[in-house]
Design an enzyme around this catalytic site. Structure first.
Site, PDB file in Angstrom:
ATOM      1  N   TRP A   1      -3.735  -2.036  -1.018  1.00  0.00           N
ATOM      2  CA  TRP A   1      -3.568  -3.599  -1.430  1.00  0.00           C
ATOM      3  C   TRP A   1      -4.648  -4.450  -0.569  1.00  0.00           C
ATOM      4  O   TRP A   1      -4.168  -4.367   0.698  1.00  0.00           O
ATOM      5  CB  TRP A   1      -2.391  -3.964  -1.474  1.00  0.00           C
ATOM      6  CG  TRP A   1      -1.869  -5.480  -1.931  1.00  0.00           C
ATOM      7  CD1 TRP A   1      -2.146  -6.297  -1.089  1.00  0.00           C
ATOM      8  CD2 TRP A   1      -1.640  -5.876  -3.204  1.00  0.00           C
ATOM      9  NE1 TRP A   1      -1.726  -7.388  -1.923  1.00  0.00           N
ATOM     10  CE2 TRP A   1      -1.551  -7.281  -3.083  1.00  0.00           C
ATOM     11  CE3 TRP A   1      -1.279  -5.337  -4.429  1.00  0.00           C
ATOM     12  CZ2 TRP A   1      -1.112  -8.138  -4.028  1.00  0.00           C
ATOM     13  CZ3 TRP A   1      -1.134  -6.041  -5.444  1.00  0.00           C
ATOM     14  CH2 TRP A   1      -0.856  -7.441  -5.475  1.00  0.00           C
TER      15      TRP A   1
ATOM     16  N   GLU B   1       6.636 -14.256 -13.810  1.00  0.00           N
ATOM     17  CA  GLU B   1       6.246 -13.024 -12.984  1.00  0.00           C
ATOM     18  C   GLU B   1       5.614 -11.977 -13.898  1.00  0.00           C
ATOM     19  O   GLU B   1       4.435 -11.311 -13.753  1.00  0.00           O
ATOM     20  CB  GLU B   1       7.645 -12.194 -12.319  1.00  0.00           C
ATOM     21  CG  GLU B   1       7.014 -11.289 -11.485  1.00  0.00           C
ATOM     22  CD  GLU B   1       8.457 -10.718 -10.898  1.00  0.00           C
ATOM     23  OE1 GLU B   1       9.609 -10.931 -11.352  1.00  0.00           O
ATOM     24  OE2 GLU B   1       8.450  -9.841 -10.027  1.00  0.00           O
TER      25      GLU B   1
ATOM     26  N   LYS C   1       5.198  -4.705  -5.429  1.00  0.00           N
ATOM     27  CA  LYS C   1       6.696  -4.262  -5.542  1.00  0.00           C
ATOM     28  C   LYS C   1       7.318  -4.503  -4.217  1.00  0.00           C
ATOM     29  O   LYS C   1       8.439  -5.208  -4.263  1.00  0.00           O
ATOM     30  CB  LYS C   1       7.174  -2.866  -5.697  1.00  0.00           C
ATOM     31  CG  LYS C   1       8.700  -2.398  -6.039  1.00  0.00           C
ATOM     32  CD  LYS C   1       9.300  -3.356  -7.078  1.00  0.00           C
ATOM     33  CE  LYS C   1      10.723  -3.033  -7.048  1.00  0.00           C
ATOM     34  NZ  LYS C   1      11.558  -3.971  -7.946  1.00  0.00           N
TER      35      LYS C   1
ATOM     36  N   ASN D   1      -0.988   1.698   6.570  1.00  0.00           N
ATOM     37  CA  ASN D   1      -0.415   0.468   5.878  1.00  0.00           C
ATOM     38  C   ASN D   1      -0.163  -0.370   7.143  1.00  0.00           C
ATOM     39  O   ASN D   1       0.448  -0.015   8.301  1.00  0.00           O
ATOM     40  CB  ASN D   1       0.992   1.109   5.456  1.00  0.00           C
ATOM     41  CG  ASN D   1       0.689   1.504   4.128  1.00  0.00           C
ATOM     42  OD1 ASN D   1      -0.425   1.826   3.533  1.00  0.00           O
ATOM     43  ND2 ASN D   1       2.059   2.112   3.549  1.00  0.00           N
ATOM     44  N   GLY D   2      -0.241  -1.678   6.791  1.00  0.00           N
ATOM     45  CA  GLY D   2       0.211  -2.716   8.007  1.00  0.00           C
ATOM     46  C   GLY D   2      -1.107  -3.566   8.223  1.00  0.00           C
ATOM     47  O   GLY D   2      -2.094  -3.365   7.491  1.00  0.00           O
TER      48      GLY D   2
ATOM     49  N   ARG E   1       4.199   0.175  -6.634  1.00  0.00           N
ATOM     50  CA  ARG E   1       3.836  -0.607  -5.422  1.00  0.00           C
ATOM     51  C   ARG E   1       2.873  -1.819  -5.510  1.00  0.00           C
ATOM     52  O   ARG E   1       2.983  -2.946  -4.826  1.00  0.00           O
ATOM     53  CB  ARG E   1       3.810  -0.197  -4.097  1.00  0.00           C
ATOM     54  CG  ARG E   1       4.909   0.836  -3.602  1.00  0.00           C
ATOM     55  CD  ARG E   1       4.879   1.715  -2.636  1.00  0.00           C
ATOM     56  NE  ARG E   1       4.871   0.929  -1.357  1.00  0.00           N
ATOM     57  CZ  ARG E   1       5.942   0.877  -0.611  1.00  0.00           C
ATOM     58  NH1 ARG E   1       7.175   1.543  -1.008  1.00  0.00           N
ATOM     59  NH2 ARG E   1       6.001   0.241   0.563  1.00  0.00           N
TER      60      ARG E   1
ATOM     61  N   GLU F   1      16.596 -17.214 -11.790  1.00  0.00           N
ATOM     62  CA  GLU F   1      16.116 -15.923 -11.889  1.00  0.00           C
ATOM     63  C   GLU F   1      15.341 -15.506 -13.147  1.00  0.00           C
ATOM     64  O   GLU F   1      14.613 -14.871 -13.315  1.00  0.00           O
ATOM     65  CB  GLU F   1      17.355 -15.149 -11.651  1.00  0.00           C
ATOM     66  CG  GLU F   1      17.453 -13.439 -12.021  1.00  0.00           C
ATOM     67  CD  GLU F   1      15.943 -12.554 -11.098  1.00  0.00           C
ATOM     68  OE1 GLU F   1      15.673 -13.211 -10.212  1.00  0.00           O
ATOM     69  OE2 GLU F   1      16.020 -11.474 -11.408  1.00  0.00           O
TER      70      GLU F   1
ATOM     71  N   HIS G   1      17.705 -36.722 -13.080  1.00  0.00           N
ATOM     72  CA  HIS G   1      16.741 -36.943 -11.904  1.00  0.00           C
ATOM     73  C   HIS G   1      15.394 -36.815 -12.045  1.00  0.00           C
ATOM     74  O   HIS G   1      14.714 -36.890 -10.965  1.00  0.00           O
ATOM     75  CB  HIS G   1      17.382 -36.424 -10.870  1.00  0.00           C
ATOM     76  CG  HIS G   1      18.848 -36.835 -10.716  1.00  0.00           C
ATOM     77  ND1 HIS G   1      19.352 -38.090 -10.509  1.00  0.00           N
ATOM     78  CD2 HIS G   1      20.103 -36.186 -10.936  1.00  0.00           C
ATOM     79  CE1 HIS G   1      20.630 -38.352 -10.608  1.00  0.00           C
ATOM     80  NE2 HIS G   1      21.118 -37.074 -10.528  1.00  0.00           N
TER      81      HIS G   1
ATOM     82  N   CYS H   1       0.817  -1.327  -0.164  1.00  0.00           N
ATOM     83  CA  CYS H   1      -0.106   0.092   0.046  1.00  0.00           C
ATOM     84  C   CYS H   1       0.824   1.121   0.154  1.00  0.00           C
ATOM     85  O   CYS H   1       2.083   1.215   0.370  1.00  0.00           O
ATOM     86  CB  CYS H   1      -0.740  -0.065   1.482  1.00  0.00           C
ATOM     87  SG  CYS H   1      -1.699  -1.519   1.441  1.00  0.00           S
TER      88      CYS H   1
ATOM     89  N   LYS I   1      11.584 -14.361 -13.649  1.00  0.00           N
ATOM     90  CA  LYS I   1      11.204 -13.169 -14.597  1.00  0.00           C
ATOM     91  C   LYS I   1      10.167 -13.653 -15.556  1.00  0.00           C
ATOM     92  O   LYS I   1       9.303 -12.954 -15.914  1.00  0.00           O
ATOM     93  CB  LYS I   1      12.300 -12.627 -15.329  1.00  0.00           C
ATOM     94  CG  LYS I   1      13.600 -12.148 -14.778  1.00  0.00           C
ATOM     95  CD  LYS I   1      13.534 -10.780 -13.979  1.00  0.00           C
ATOM     96  CE  LYS I   1      13.209 -11.465 -12.326  1.00  0.00           C
ATOM     97  NZ  LYS I   1      13.366 -10.562 -11.343  1.00  0.00           N
TER      98      LYS I   1
HETATM   99  C1  AGP Z   1      11.604  -9.746  -8.265  1.00  0.00           C
HETATM  100  O1  AGP Z   1      11.406  -9.702  -9.699  1.00  0.00           O
HETATM  101  C2  AGP Z   1      10.257  -9.845  -7.391  1.00  0.00           C
HETATM  102  N1  AGP Z   1       9.318  -8.678  -7.405  1.00  0.00           N
HETATM  103  C3  AGP Z   1      10.445 -10.413  -6.034  1.00  0.00           C
HETATM  104  O2  AGP Z   1      10.845 -11.554  -6.097  1.00  0.00           O
HETATM  105  C4  AGP Z   1      11.333  -9.647  -5.002  1.00  0.00           C
HETATM  106  O3  AGP Z   1      12.864  -9.692  -5.501  1.00  0.00           O
HETATM  107  C5  AGP Z   1      11.221 -10.152  -3.606  1.00  0.00           C
HETATM  108  O4  AGP Z   1       9.785  -9.850  -3.150  1.00  0.00           O
HETATM  109  C6  AGP Z   1      11.974  -9.515  -2.656  1.00  0.00           C
HETATM  110  O5  AGP Z   1      11.846  -8.221  -2.552  1.00  0.00           O
HETATM  111  P1  AGP Z   1      13.036  -7.251  -1.867  1.00  0.00           P
HETATM  112  O6  AGP Z   1      14.537  -7.366  -2.576  1.00  0.00           O
HETATM  113  O7  AGP Z   1      12.411  -5.888  -2.170  1.00  0.00           O
HETATM  114  O8  AGP Z   1      13.301  -7.757  -0.452  1.00  0.00           O
END
Ligand code: AGP
Length: 609
Positions: free
Chosen positions: A73, A489, A604, A99-100, A27, A482, A505, A2, A486
């Site tokens: 959110w 995601e 984010k 927020n929280g 975010r 990674e 395996h 949020c 990507k």
């Molecule tokens: C990465 O593309 C993601 N959006 C996600 O995995 C991110 O890296 C993860 O949530 C950790 O975030 P941070 O690095 O801000 O802790």
């Protein structure tokens, strides 16, 4: 997740608050709202969906020179207008954004309902608004009212509150969820992220946990929960406003991919010691003596940051001969970890606000562990709560999909590993070779970016593939993961990052003719075994895209397409091999027409566990 933005000053608050919320859009959110105060009345606008819907529903905005806003959110209660923030108390006198999560909300709600309160939303925030409203109704000032209400809650709260009868002031508080206050001449701004403040000011005060601030056009007064005055340092917001803008790029993600050479250059500036073949990390040096006693390193992080941590653990083991592991912070926090004095814990987080990573580091520090932090966000919770640390200086990363933070974080683990390696087994000449490799990295990363057309071609060819495999060995196993992350995601493609060693395996059964497989085959000690993997894949008809040395004819004969790598030192390969994978995911998502910077279901910064 949020976002919070607030303003108190002489100008109309609406455009400032909405503008701030827009800068926090990255975010992730599902609804938005604003309250202003005008003629001792709270004016409320709330709307489900994007900020555009909020603006369309109030084309004239709302009047008033004080205002607070929120992008929500959903956590407690569905995505409905009634659940949008800001929330008002039942007397309609105070409004808050929050927020929280309030853990003991049900007990509090029950108590208030028994006293006749009728709640209009399902949120925990409305319960908090009611608690504050009751204190104000009993004659307390807004700050005291917030303070007393906060003493009753368990959980996390970054809040900003306003009282219609005292419209020259906002009250903000931080219980676990970030709040920053921008200082100006005759105006102040308050937000959950410094990015929202930067267009207005470069001076800010960062609230620490359990601090409450009274914010007026003339400045800020901060106290702790026991009402003791707190002396606050005025900090500088380091990034330039345009760094958080898209410029000529279609998406933030593409901009951030292309910023990697610059980010790496900035990140290593002043940190390489070419003469000694070592690195200098400011934060580290203050604890240097203690570092000689370290016998083990445990990295912890989530998502992309966890993959950068895995590269770090590999470097520590392989080159510093330091036993090291990379742990999923979400697991570590709840595993009753064994913490000892000879272990260095390294928490990595782009945002510095990931709840799981903060949870892990708090647990470790509680047990006396020494925790270093690696983060991109200056003044973030992670930066504040670790014993020492290093900023990666990648610049603001707006796209939900992390790219430049990954390479900058890997670089930070390289610098840390190099330092440990030189304290232990690595000779000066080998150290100098590593430093020389790092110095070449920005230019070499630029070279990898120049291959964007090839990556785009591959993406267009395989945009409809329902599954994609990424394989690597050694230091490139996390890079394969990674690459898969990507693609999942932003392009919503089922994908896996696997170790070449694990193929026989099980995963080999998935290979069928035409299946796209990205294989990371740099010219290092893993190459021979990767050649074996390539033969297995070729025999089963996979379409293989290899990231391999430009002059590796053996690889070229086995695969369908090669994305060439420049000659490089084996330690730095993850920062090169990852680039085509980022570009590929971007172009697959682009071909599919998805919302690249804001992928569905994701935020984010994941500030809840
Ligand atoms: C990465 O593309 C993601 N959006 C996600 O995995 C991110 O890296 C993860 O949530 C950790 O975030 P941070 O690095 O801000 O802790």
């Amino acid at each position: 997740m949020c976002g919070i933005m607030g303003y108190v000053g002489k100008e109309e608050a609406w455009p400032i608050v909405v503008g701030g919320l827009r800068r926090l859009e990255y975010r992730g959110y599902d609804s938005a709202g604003v309250v202003t105060v005008s003629r001792k009345r709270l004016r409320l606008a709330r709307s489900v969906g994007h900020l555009r819907a909020l603006e369309d529903s109030h084309p004239e905005g709302l009047p008033g020179t004080v205002g607070i806003g929120h992008t929500r959110w959903a956590t407690h209660g569905g995505v409905t207008q009634a659940n949008c923030h800001p929330h008002l108390d039942s007397a309609q006198r105070i409004a808050i954004v929050h927020n929280g999560i309030i853990d003991n909300v049900e007990a509090l709600r029950k108590e208030l309902v028994a006293q006749g309160v009728e709640f209009r939303s399902e949120t925990d925030t409305e319960v908090l608004a009611e608690l504050i409203g009751r204190e104000v109704a009993a004659g307390r000032g807004l700050r005291d009212a917030v303070l007393r209400a906060l003493r009753r809650i368990e959980g996390t709260a970054g809040i900003v509150a306003v009282d219609r009868n005292d419209p020259e002031r906002l009250v903000a508080a931080r219980i676990g969820s970030p709040v920053v206050i921008g200082l100006g001449d005759g105006a102040c701004w308050v937000a959950s992220d410094a990015l929202a403040l930067r267009p207005y000011t470069d001076r800010m005060v960062v609230l620490e946990d359990s601090e409450i601030a009274e914010i007026s056009p003339d400045g800020v007064r901060t106290v702790d929960l026991d009402e003791r005055d707190r002396d606050k340092r005025v900090e500088k917001i380091l990034h330039r406003p345009e760094e958080a803008e898209k410029g000529d790029y279609e998406h933030f993600m593409l901009k951030e991919i292309w910023e990697q050479p610059l980010a790496l250059d900035r990140s290593m500036r002043g940190r390489l010691d070419a003469g000694m073949g070592s690195s200098r990390l400011g934060g580290l040096e203050t604890h240097e003596q203690r570092l000689f006693d370290i016998r083990r390193v445990v990295f912890c992080a989530c998502g992309t940051s966890l993959y950068s941590a895995q590269v770090g653990a590999y470097l520590m083991n392989r080159y510093a001969r330091m036993p090291a592991t990379a742990e999923d912070a979400a697991e570590l926090a709840v595993q009753n970890p064994i913490v000892d004095r000879h272990t260095l814990y390294v928490a990595i987080s782009q945002s510095g606000e990931t709840a799981d990573t903060l949870g892990a580091l708090r647990e470790i520090r509680l047990r006396g562990g020494l925790v270093a932090g690696i983060t991109n966000v200056v003044g973030s919770s992670l930066a504040r709560e670790t014993d020492f640390g290093t900023y990666v200086h990648a610049g603001p990363e707006i796209s939900v999909c992390s790219t430049k933070a990954f390479t900058a974080q890997v670089l930070a683990t390289e610098l840390l590993s190099l330092r440990f390696a030189r304290m232990r087994d690595l000779g000066a000449n080998e150290g100098r070779a590593w430093v020389a490799a790092l110095e070449k990295l920005p230019a070499q990363t630029q070279g990898m970016l120049e291959q964007w057309q090839l990556c785009k071609q591959m993406a267009e060819r395989f945009q409809a593939a329902p599954y994609t495999m990424f394989i690597g060995r050694g230091i490139n196993v996390p890079v394969a993961s990674e690459g898969a992350l990507k693609l999942k995601e932003i392009a919503y493609v089922s994908a896996e990052g696997l170790s070449g060693g694990g193929m026989k395996h099980g995963p080999l059964a998935l290979i069928e003719p035409g299946l796209p497989v990205w294989a990371l085959v740099p010219p290092d000690e893993t190459r021979e075994r990767m050649l074996g993997n390539l033969r297995e894949l070729e025999a089963r008809g996979a379409y293989i895209i290899a990231v391999a040395a430009a002059d590796d004819t053996e690889v070229a004969e086995l695969v369908d397409t090669v994305v060439p790598l420049p000659p490089h030192h084996p330690t730095v390969s993850p920062m090169l091999t990852v680039v085509p994978l980022q570009l590929y995911a971007y172009y697959v998502a682009l071909a599919k027409g998805y919302d690249i910077d804001k992928p569905r279901n994701l935020a984010k910064s994941v500030t809840v566990m």
